[in-house]
Design an enzyme around this catalytic site. Sequence first.
Site, PDB file in Angstrom:
ATOM      1  N   GLU A 424       1.061  -1.270   0.249  1.00 46.09           N
ATOM      2  CA  GLU A 424      -0.244  -0.072   0.167  1.00 46.09           C
ATOM      3  C   GLU A 424       0.770   1.109  -0.398  1.00 46.09           C
ATOM      4  OE1 GLU A 424      -3.098  -0.261   2.862  1.00 46.09           O
ATOM      5  OE2 GLU A 424      -4.090  -1.867   1.672  1.00 46.09           O
ATOM      6  N   GLU A 500      -4.627  -8.954   0.191  1.00 40.22           N
ATOM      7  CA  GLU A 500      -5.058  -8.700   1.673  1.00 40.22           C
ATOM      8  C   GLU A 500      -6.104  -8.425   1.763  1.00 40.22           C
ATOM      9  OE1 GLU A 500      -2.003  -5.946   3.870  1.00 40.22           O
ATOM     10  OE2 GLU A 500      -4.053  -5.259   4.657  1.00 40.22           O
TER      11      GLU A 500
END
Length: 808
Positions: A424, A500
Amino acid sequence: MKKLICFLVVILSCTQVALSQSREVKVLKANWKFQKGDFDAAYKINFNDYKWESVTVPHDWAIYGPFDKNVDIQKVAIVQNGETVATEKTGRTGALPHIGTAWYRNTFNLPKDSKGKKIILLFEGAMSEPQVYLNGKKVGEWKYGYSYFYFDVSQFIQEGANTLSVKLTNKEFASRWYPGAGLYRNVSIIIKNNESIDQWGQFITTPFISEEVAKVNIKTKVSGENTRLVTTIFDDEGRKLSSEESTTQFGKEFDQNIKVDNPKLWSPETPYLYKAVSQLYIGNELKDEISTRFGIREIKYEPNKGFSLNGKVTKFKGVCLHHDLGPLGVAVDKAALRRQMTILKDMGCNAIRSSHNMPSFEQLELADEMGFLFLAESFDEWAKPKVENGYHRFFEEYAEKDIVNLVQATRNHPSIVMWSSGNEVPDQWGEEGVKRAKWLQEIFHREDPTRPVTVGMDQVKATIESGFGALLDIPGLNYRVHLYEEAYKKFPQGFVLGSETASTVSSRGIYKFPVVQEKNKQYPDFQSSSYDLEACSWSNVPDEDFVLQDDKPWVIGEFVWTGFDYLGEPTPYDESWPSRSSYFGINDLAGLPKDRYYLYRSRWNTKESTLHILPHWNWEGREGEITPVFVYTSYNSAELFVNGKSMGVQTKNKNTPQNRYRLMWMDVKYEPGTVKVVAFDDNGKAVAEEEIRTAGKPYQIVLNADRKTITADGEDISFVTVSVVDKNGIPCPTATNQLKFKVTGAGTYRAACNGDATSLEMFHKDTMKLFSGKLVVLVKSKTTEGDIKLEVNGAGLKSGKLTLEATK
């Protein structure tokens, strides 16, 4: 690489160990002196550290607390959570006092013949920004607290005693979770000849594998002229299989090919490991020797088909794990890791993602032994910051060095099947981010051409537009289930990884009413409901990921956030003190399974049946009120009974994701007594049953150890689950009694944990409250054999007593 990523690899699974007098590895565990604070002269040989604390390494000094709201108050907007306005956050890094400077010192002796040899000082993890001194002189420094690194300290070594000093500095606002503090992984001295195998200098692959034979290619970088290398392969019982001797080097590197007949392939189901012994000679004199277990396996990533292991399509049934071990903090502990991975194995988990940093050597060794596929991750930040003092400060100078060390140190593990260069990262936006992603991926490819690279992407739209996602070997999506179809269509790879997933939140044994699916739900007690229907604004319940995994062959698997709760990131209670640890875990911080564990087990564990009822059945004051009953089971249908009265039969169906994976009786009214579920096979035959009963008042303490026999090495740990039952032996699921622990004999009390994310009781104290009727006590061995006695007491309760055994 975009159309077909096919790797045939034989992998090493151990760090190098000594087999002869040609090399010695001294792990510096004992005799450390520690003190928090900055000391100008602590690097000097004659510095007086007499009053400093004596500790063993691995060591996490911050885990001893106390918890303090003021440690990590932050006024921020968590961009990853979709926030745009900064608010005060507490507990983000665990509320433990990890910020500041500390020193470690150790005096050690080397063998008399060490002078003139090559001496390597190896750190497997130092949190953080270590500065290293030997005999009063600085030998080097590193920046990343998660990186492995080493120095050649031959020129700094002296005869007799040598003094090692390490300065560590943890800055505030440097992490998004509890980073820990100290020398939290092993420190070693490696003593070898100048003519020797280079540190992390060996790389093994197999260009060819069939049922009949595997071609094992071993590239070994060495120092020294006129050397020859003999490498011998042994099976798991120590029988010699084949050997090759080489005298020709290619740029300081030997290139050997060794045949293994009828190879046994490594997989999660059959984690078979061979052993390779490499010996370096000059003439007939042995100069160096290393021994390593390894496994043989084939991996492929193919469009529209996904991931294959040894020719079999395999979905990643994975979890993300942070590096802390609950009450032990970040100090690496093999017994704790083995317990975690045993729990995951029973759940049917076959894969682990190290989030968001380099895994420990011990974790990878266990993954090889126990059979876990591994996604080894490097960074949570690149050049653009997430937190004020994060890795972005070091990215330009250290990123390549950190990746090189990660790959060279671990590329020989059969468990690792892909790398991740980031999670991220804000660099997902813009052209510079695309260039960085390409640069990092090429470093991984240079150091290891056999495995693909991914990034956990949360800005999926941006990565589609910029080309960021298209250049990756494996496009990893963090959440964003609504964008899977679009990503699959627009990315060229032909598959998508759930790098994720879920981030469902729950508190073990806590149930909230009414039972509805909600986002960002908060309650006055700062707990989340274990009906497993609550998630964050940016995340989802497990069932939505299950649908994608089951129905889309191009979705190659998932890594659930997270396998276990961890210290820090107490979402959705980031602003609610005293919440100081996460609610995301499938298991709680003590390693006790939440209800969600059985939901995943019912789908992932295909070898054993699952039948689990929730909630508990102690609801004094809710008589006659709607109290839904869920059943997580591997069976497709079941009948529910309350005090002998049928509540009807429920059958899984595809009308909604929840009905597809859960059996739910939404209209059950609470009345004390017995809840029983009877499960049916596909022919309608009753094949299993389970029941829960209303408990009376707490009466007796019950102890149950994960292992009753442990090793008398001063390090091994038995994890003892402590619970309370009534006079009839029925567990009391709401008990919160304060308990006291006492350990005598050949062991010591190490820590306790109850899994309550709001508890401010310190783990190392010998007292703690039960949470939802349970907690876990950690009993550590001494170095002497004998019985270990654990006694647990609580006011008004019959004591619990347990005898463990410590053996050599």
